[in-house]
Enzyme design. Sequence first.
Site, PDB file in Angstrom:
ATOM      1  N   SER A 157       0.822  -1.220   0.000  1.00 21.39           N
ATOM      2  CA  SER A 157       0.000   0.000   0.000  1.00 21.39           C
ATOM      3  C   SER A 157       0.854   1.269   0.000  1.00 21.39           C
ATOM      4  O   SER A 157       1.826   1.382   0.751  1.00 21.39           O
ATOM      5  CB  SER A 157      -0.917   0.010   1.224  1.00 21.39           C
ATOM      6  OG  SER A 157      -1.617   1.238   1.265  1.00 21.39           O
TER       7      SER A 157
ATOM      8  N   SER B 214      -0.641   4.145   0.670  1.00 16.10           N
ATOM      9  CA  SER B 214      -1.378   5.093   1.510  1.00 16.10           C
ATOM     10  C   SER B 214      -0.611   5.540   2.757  1.00 16.10           C
ATOM     11  O   SER B 214      -0.673   6.720   3.111  1.00 16.10           O
ATOM     12  CB  SER B 214      -2.736   4.508   1.898  1.00 16.10           C
ATOM     13  OG  SER B 214      -3.532   4.386   0.744  1.00 16.10           O
TER      14      SER B 214
ATOM     15  N   THR C 215      -9.317  -1.727   2.689  1.00 14.27           N
ATOM     16  CA  THR C 215      -9.057  -2.273   1.365  1.00 14.27           C
ATOM     17  C   THR C 215      -9.355  -3.762   1.343  1.00 14.27           C
ATOM     18  O   THR C 215      -9.880  -4.314   2.321  1.00 14.27           O
ATOM     19  CB  THR C 215      -7.617  -1.894   0.899  1.00 14.27           C
ATOM     20  OG1 THR C 215      -7.463  -2.280  -0.472  1.00 14.27           O
ATOM     21  CG2 THR C 215      -6.539  -2.533   1.737  1.00 14.27           C
TER      22      THR C 215
ATOM     23  N   LYS D 177     -13.823  -4.368   2.248  1.00 12.35           N
ATOM     24  CA  LYS D 177     -14.643  -3.199   1.886  1.00 12.35           C
ATOM     25  C   LYS D 177     -16.145  -3.437   2.029  1.00 12.35           C
ATOM     26  O   LYS D 177     -16.894  -2.501   2.303  1.00 12.35           O
ATOM     27  CB  LYS D 177     -14.349  -2.775   0.439  1.00 12.35           C
ATOM     28  CG  LYS D 177     -13.038  -2.020   0.271  1.00 12.35           C
ATOM     29  CD  LYS D 177     -12.901  -1.513  -1.163  1.00 12.35           C
ATOM     30  CE  LYS D 177     -11.656  -0.656  -1.303  1.00 12.35           C
ATOM     31  NZ  LYS D 177     -11.539  -0.040  -2.632  1.00 12.35           N
TER      32      LYS D 177
ATOM     33  N   ASN E 269     -14.635   2.484   1.876  1.00 12.67           N
ATOM     34  CA  ASN E 269     -13.170   2.491   1.848  1.00 12.67           C
ATOM     35  C   ASN E 269     -12.572   3.433   2.892  1.00 12.67           C
ATOM     36  O   ASN E 269     -11.352   3.498   3.045  1.00 12.67           O
ATOM     37  CB  ASN E 269     -12.631   2.852   0.450  1.00 12.67           C
ATOM     38  CG  ASN E 269     -12.688   4.338   0.190  1.00 12.67           C
ATOM     39  OD1 ASN E 269     -13.646   5.001   0.592  1.00 12.67           O
ATOM     40  ND2 ASN E 269     -11.685   4.870  -0.466  1.00 12.67           N
TER      41      ASN E 269
ATOM     42  N   ASP F  22     -13.752   6.479  -2.996  1.00 14.05           N
ATOM     43  CA  ASP F  22     -13.284   6.050  -4.327  1.00 14.05           C
ATOM     44  C   ASP F  22     -14.128   6.711  -5.421  1.00 14.05           C
ATOM     45  O   ASP F  22     -13.593   7.153  -6.443  1.00 14.05           O
ATOM     46  CB  ASP F  22     -13.414   4.524  -4.487  1.00 14.05           C
ATOM     47  CG  ASP F  22     -12.286   3.768  -3.803  1.00 14.05           C
ATOM     48  OD1 ASP F  22     -11.193   4.344  -3.640  1.00 14.05           O
ATOM     49  OD2 ASP F  22     -12.493   2.595  -3.435  1.00 14.05           O
TER      50      ASP F  22
ATOM     51  N   ALA G  67     -14.189  -2.014  -7.538  1.00 13.76           N
ATOM     52  CA  ALA G  67     -13.881  -0.675  -8.054  1.00 13.76           C
ATOM     53  C   ALA G  67     -14.852  -0.290  -9.167  1.00 13.76           C
ATOM     54  O   ALA G  67     -15.285   0.867  -9.251  1.00 13.76           O
ATOM     55  CB  ALA G  67     -12.443  -0.643  -8.562  1.00 13.76           C
TER      56      ALA G  67
ATOM     57  N   GLY H 145      -4.653   6.109 -13.082  1.00 12.20           N
ATOM     58  CA  GLY H 145      -5.221   5.731 -11.789  1.00 12.20           C
ATOM     59  C   GLY H 145      -4.596   6.438 -10.601  1.00 12.20           C
ATOM     60  O   GLY H 145      -5.166   6.428  -9.505  1.00 12.20           O
TER      61      GLY H 145
HETATM   62  P1  NAP Z   1     -11.780  -7.011  -8.102  1.00 13.70           P
HETATM   63  O1  NAP Z   1     -12.987  -6.731  -7.279  1.00 13.70           O
HETATM   64  O2  NAP Z   1     -10.934  -8.212  -7.810  1.00 13.70           O
HETATM   65  O3  NAP Z   1     -12.272  -7.116  -9.644  1.00 13.70           O
HETATM   66  C1  NAP Z   1     -11.363  -7.464 -10.655  1.00 13.70           C
HETATM   67  C2  NAP Z   1     -12.028  -7.218 -12.013  1.00 13.70           C
HETATM   68  O4  NAP Z   1     -11.012  -7.363 -13.024  1.00 13.70           O
HETATM   69  C3  NAP Z   1     -13.117  -8.207 -12.359  1.00 13.70           C
HETATM   70  O5  NAP Z   1     -14.116  -7.540 -13.105  1.00 13.70           O
HETATM   71  C4  NAP Z   1     -12.363  -9.239 -13.227  1.00 13.70           C
HETATM   72  O6  NAP Z   1     -13.191  -9.890 -14.161  1.00 13.70           O
HETATM   73  C5  NAP Z   1     -11.449  -8.323 -13.983  1.00 13.70           C
HETATM   74  N1  NAP Z   1     -10.237  -8.941 -14.541  1.00 13.70           N
HETATM   75  C6  NAP Z   1      -9.219  -9.518 -13.862  1.00 13.70           C
HETATM   76  N2  NAP Z   1      -8.233  -9.871 -14.707  1.00 13.70           N
HETATM   77  C7  NAP Z   1      -8.649  -9.512 -15.964  1.00 13.70           C
HETATM   78  C8  NAP Z   1      -8.090  -9.608 -17.254  1.00 13.70           C
HETATM   79  N3  NAP Z   1      -6.874 -10.158 -17.441  1.00 13.70           N
HETATM   80  N4  NAP Z   1      -8.780  -9.132 -18.309  1.00 13.70           N
HETATM   81  C9  NAP Z   1      -9.994  -8.574 -18.134  1.00 13.70           C
HETATM   82  N5  NAP Z   1     -10.597  -8.466 -16.925  1.00 13.70           N
HETATM   83  C10 NAP Z   1      -9.922  -8.931 -15.856  1.00 13.70           C
HETATM   84  O7  NAP Z   1     -10.767  -5.785  -8.095  1.00 13.70           O
HETATM   85  P2  NAP Z   1     -11.099  -4.260  -7.780  1.00 13.70           P
HETATM   86  O8  NAP Z   1     -10.962  -4.011  -6.333  1.00 13.70           O
HETATM   87  O9  NAP Z   1     -12.373  -3.920  -8.454  1.00 13.70           O
HETATM   88  O10 NAP Z   1      -9.860  -3.519  -8.487  1.00 13.70           O
HETATM   89  C11 NAP Z   1      -9.751  -3.447  -9.904  1.00 13.70           C
HETATM   90  C12 NAP Z   1      -8.557  -2.555 -10.264  1.00 13.70           C
HETATM   91  O11 NAP Z   1      -8.825  -1.221  -9.839  1.00 13.70           O
HETATM   92  C13 NAP Z   1      -7.243  -2.954  -9.589  1.00 13.70           C
HETATM   93  O12 NAP Z   1      -6.188  -2.793 -10.527  1.00 13.70           O
HETATM   94  C14 NAP Z   1      -7.070  -1.926  -8.477  1.00 13.70           C
HETATM   95  O13 NAP Z   1      -5.714  -1.666  -8.160  1.00 13.70           O
HETATM   96  C15 NAP Z   1      -7.706  -0.717  -9.137  1.00 13.70           C
HETATM   97  N6  NAP Z   1      -8.181   0.281  -8.176  1.00 13.70           N
HETATM   98  C16 NAP Z   1      -7.643   1.532  -8.238  1.00 13.70           C
HETATM   99  C17 NAP Z   1      -8.061   2.502  -7.354  1.00 13.70           C
HETATM  100  C18 NAP Z   1      -7.446   3.864  -7.439  1.00 13.70           C
HETATM  101  O14 NAP Z   1      -7.600   4.633  -6.494  1.00 13.70           O
HETATM  102  N7  NAP Z   1      -6.794   4.207  -8.528  1.00 13.70           N
HETATM  103  C19 NAP Z   1      -9.036   2.231  -6.387  1.00 13.70           C
HETATM  104  C20 NAP Z   1      -9.589   0.938  -6.349  1.00 13.70           C
HETATM  105  C21 NAP Z   1      -9.149  -0.032  -7.245  1.00 13.70           C
HETATM  106  P3  NAP Z   1     -13.916 -11.292 -13.782  1.00 13.70           P
HETATM  107  O15 NAP Z   1     -15.069 -10.920 -12.898  1.00 13.70           O
HETATM  108  O16 NAP Z   1     -14.359 -11.814 -15.101  1.00 13.70           O
HETATM  109  O17 NAP Z   1     -12.893 -12.134 -13.088  1.00 13.70           O
END
Ligand code: NAP
Length: 287
Positions: free
Chosen positions: A20, A22, A67, A71, A92, A107, A135, A249
């Site tokens: 992290s 943060s 996180t 969440k 969050n 977020d 997310a 991001g």
């Molecule tokens: P999550 O709940 O685990 O969801 C993951 C998502 O990614 C699912 O929709 C999954 O699809 C999809 N996925 C995984 N691998 C893939 C691939 N190779 N090709 C296409 N789709 C794929 O994760 P999350 O918490 O939503 O986080 C998602 C991303 O957002 C992460 O990279 C995280 O670091 C980022 N994020 C950034 C911030 C920020 O402040 N910038 C905040 C929160 C999250 P399936 O359902 O089909 O498996």
Amino acid sequence: MWITGATTLCGIVGDPIEHSLSPMMHNVAFETSGLNFVYVPFRLPRGAAEIGARAMRTLGIRGLNVTVPHKVDIMRFLDQVEPSAMRIGAVNTIVSKDGYLCGHNTDAPGFLRGLELHGIEVKDKEVVVLGAGGAARAVAFSLLDRGARLTVLNRNVVKAASLAEDVAVATGARIMHDVLADTALETRLASASLLVNATTGGMHPHWNETPCPRRYLRRDLAVCDIVYNPPQTRLLKDAAASGAVVVNGVEMLVQQGALAFQLWTGTAAPVDVMRSIVCRELGHGSH
Ligand code: NAP
């Protein structure tokens, strides 16, 4: 500033937590603002959300970020959850007022702030969101609040359908959903003005992958990738090469952190300092 008996404690709970950014971002922000606050990472294993909430009350912790994997789980152990966080179905940020715990979701507004800073307007525009995880939910609800017309594409189409249904129940709005594949990308992106990647595709260490092939990108399709490690994903590089406006991001990470800082301290966060420390840590240089 030294930690003293009067230092106010904040932190983050999750598992894993070592990666992290943060703690560094918030500790530098507290120092810059001359606040006697400290921010600590706590590894809290899956299933231990209730213990985390209880510890917050018992130890007098002012604020926590939450996180993966807590969440959603932690919501039922709080005294109050802000309506917008309740609708998204995830918290969050937690603020403790003398042990009364209130959950927020920063977020969603953090994501919108990043778009605003790049002059991206979504009202009445078609927006395609890739992903249906935690997310993506925050992203989808915040875009709907701003009047966007939404399509959600996900590898697992059942999850995309479930997100669309939750949105319909919570807001009455209908959003399109489909499987994340070439045919849907081609048809849905043709009339879209913004593409948001909320999948983990392209995230470290898979930095050479992209959830959307370059042939579907074009100059008048702005692209926001909420993946922040690396800050310039392959998707963003491809979009920039097409001449499109791109938002990375890091901006969402910094803006959600700035909103949490304000909730805990009651003062505006030093956003530029927070952004430069995150960029430095990610080896990105100045933003
Ligand atoms: P999550 O709940 O685990 O969801 C993951 C998502 O990614 C699912 O929709 C999954 O699809 C999809 N996925 C995984 N691998 C893939 C691939 N190779 N090709 C296409 N789709 C794929 O994760 P999350 O918490 O939503 O986080 C998602 C991303 O957002 C992460 O990279 C995280 O670091 C980022 N994020 C950034 C911030 C920020 O402040 N910038 C905040 C929160 C999250 P399936 O359902 O089909 O498996």
